[in-house]
Write a protein that holds these residues in place. Structure first.
Motif, mmCIF file in Angstrom:
data_model
loop_
_atom_site.group_PDB
_atom_site.id
_atom_site.type_symbol
_atom_site.label_atom_id
_atom_site.label_comp_id
_atom_site.label_asym_id
_atom_site.label_seq_id
_atom_site.Cartn_x
_atom_site.Cartn_y
_atom_site.Cartn_z
ATOM 1 N N ASP A 187 -6.053 -8.800 -5.831
ATOM 2 C CA ASP A 187 -6.463 -7.370 -5.339
ATOM 3 C C ASP A 187 -5.277 -6.745 -5.675
ATOM 4 N N GLY A 188 -4.070 -7.191 -5.133
ATOM 5 C CA GLY A 188 -2.871 -6.597 -5.364
ATOM 6 C C GLY A 188 -2.521 -6.173 -6.754
ATOM 7 N N ARG A 189 -2.502 -7.127 -7.606
ATOM 8 C CA ARG A 189 -2.523 -6.728 -8.740
ATOM 9 C C ARG A 189 -3.175 -5.892 -9.585
ATOM 10 N N THR A 190 -4.472 -5.939 -9.145
ATOM 11 C CA THR A 190 -5.642 -4.883 -9.738
ATOM 12 C C THR A 190 -5.062 -3.454 -9.169
ATOM 13 N N ARG A 191 -4.613 -3.433 -7.769
ATOM 14 C CA ARG A 191 -4.067 -2.176 -7.174
ATOM 15 C C ARG A 191 -3.039 -1.448 -8.054
ATOM 16 N N LEU A 192 -1.948 -2.553 -8.398
ATOM 17 C CA LEU A 192 -0.862 -1.911 -9.015
ATOM 18 C C LEU A 192 -1.402 -1.509 -10.716
ATOM 19 N N ALA A 244 0.736 -1.125 0.024
ATOM 20 C CA ALA A 244 0.025 -0.060 -0.049
ATOM 21 C C ALA A 244 0.882 1.290 -0.106
ATOM 22 N N ARG A 245 2.009 1.246 0.730
ATOM 23 C CA ARG A 245 2.789 2.307 0.810
ATOM 24 C C ARG A 245 3.644 2.554 -0.616
ATOM 25 N N ALA A 246 3.736 1.540 -1.018
ATOM 26 C CA ALA A 246 4.598 1.651 -2.477
ATOM 27 C C ALA A 246 3.626 2.463 -3.390
ATOM 28 N N LEU A 247 2.365 2.094 -3.449
ATOM 29 C CA LEU A 247 1.298 2.723 -4.352
ATOM 30 C C LEU A 247 1.087 4.356 -3.965
ATOM 31 N N ASP A 282 1.700 -1.195 -20.967
ATOM 32 C CA ASP A 282 0.707 -2.145 -20.653
ATOM 33 C C ASP A 282 0.507 -1.883 -19.213
ATOM 34 N N PRO A 283 -0.525 -1.271 -18.589
ATOM 35 C CA PRO A 283 -0.786 -1.182 -17.240
ATOM 36 C C PRO A 283 -0.733 -2.939 -16.533
ATOM 37 N N GLU A 284 -1.712 -3.457 -17.362
ATOM 38 C CA GLU A 284 -2.120 -5.069 -16.775
ATOM 39 C C GLU A 284 -0.632 -5.611 -16.807
ATOM 40 N N LEU A 285 0.124 -5.746 -17.759
ATOM 41 C CA LEU A 285 1.330 -6.510 -18.077
ATOM 42 C C LEU A 285 2.215 -6.190 -17.067
ATOM 43 N N TYR A 295 3.836 -8.317 -14.019
ATOM 44 C CA TYR A 295 5.279 -8.651 -14.321
ATOM 45 C C TYR A 295 5.673 -8.355 -12.755
ATOM 46 N N LEU A 296 5.230 -7.563 -12.164
ATOM 47 C CA LEU A 296 5.937 -7.200 -10.980
ATOM 48 C C LEU A 296 5.368 -8.201 -9.708
ATOM 49 N N MET A 297 4.190 -8.605 -9.870
ATOM 50 C CA MET A 297 3.456 -9.763 -9.010
ATOM 51 C C MET A 297 4.362 -10.980 -9.253
ATOM 52 N N THR A 298 4.589 -11.298 -10.577
ATOM 53 C CA THR A 298 5.424 -12.644 -10.749
ATOM 54 C C THR A 298 6.845 -12.536 -10.125
#
Length: 202
Positions: free
Chosen positions: A137-142, A79-82, A160-163, A167-170
């Motif tokens: 949920d974490g991926r969606t927020r990113l 959450a802080r990163a966002l 590509d925001p989704e990608l 990528y970050l989550m992976t």
């Protein structure tokens, strides 16, 4: 003269529920949902099964509460990163937080959100499903944060925001698995740094 003071209604719980939940979170973090038996949990929490059920519900309910605590505590780096001012700083803070949390001295190695559902059988399906929702949920927020970065010109228009979010989550999930396997903080930070070299320029 008789006292008119009434006895308190019900019996006091007799334990610190907050501390008990913290200990349960650590058990789930270290052993996963299925690996954490009720005996493991109640022993760590310092309470009886009856007290656990009365205060937290069944094992599934306790796990959900422990996951909430993990999200608001050790995993609050997400959450802080966002809140960082640029997309690159979001990504940098997110991966640095993942490295720090999964290798933090005094806590189980890895991530509760990853370990919690690994090798889960039928009895762990509820926990596994809860963690799928948690990670999504974490991926969606990113993704939403990176969409904003594209709109603001902080990321190129063809990004590509989704990608990028996936990528970050992976990478973060891979860091967690490596940490659980004993890889140290310095090595994992190098992985995070390498991943960020592929980040699109502003």
């Amino acid at each position: 003269m008789e006292s008119t003071r009434k006895a308190p209604v019900g019996r006091p719980r007799g334990f610190d529920a907050d501390e008990a939940l913290e200990r349960a979170m650590l058990v789930f973090w270290e052993q996963g949902y299925e690996g954490a038996s009720l005996t493991d949990l109640t022993s760590a929490m310092g309470i009886t099964r009856k007290s656990m059920y009365a205060a937290f519900g069944n094992k599934e309910a306790l796990f959900r509460k422990a996951l909430e605590r993990y999200t608001e505590g050790p995993a609050s780096y997400a959450a802080r990163a966002l809140e960082q001012p640029s997309a690159r700083e979001v990504a940098t803070a997110f991966l640095a937080g993942s490295v720090s949390t999964t290798t933090h001295t005094g806590c189980p190695a890895g991530c509760l959100g990853v370990q919690g559902s690994l090798a889960a059988g039928a009895s762990g399906r509820v926990a596994q499903d809860a963690l799928v929702v948690w990670r999504e949920d974490g991926r969606t927020r990113l993704r939403d944060r990176f969409r904003r970065a594209v709109d603001e010109g902080d990321l190129p228009s063809d990004a590509d925001p989704e990608l990028l979010a996936r990528y970050l989550m992976t990478v973060a999930n891979g860091i967690a698995v490596q940490a659980a396997g004993g890889v140290g903080r310095a090595e994992l930070q190098q992985v995070a740094d390498a991943a960020l070299r592929n980040w699109p320029p502003a």
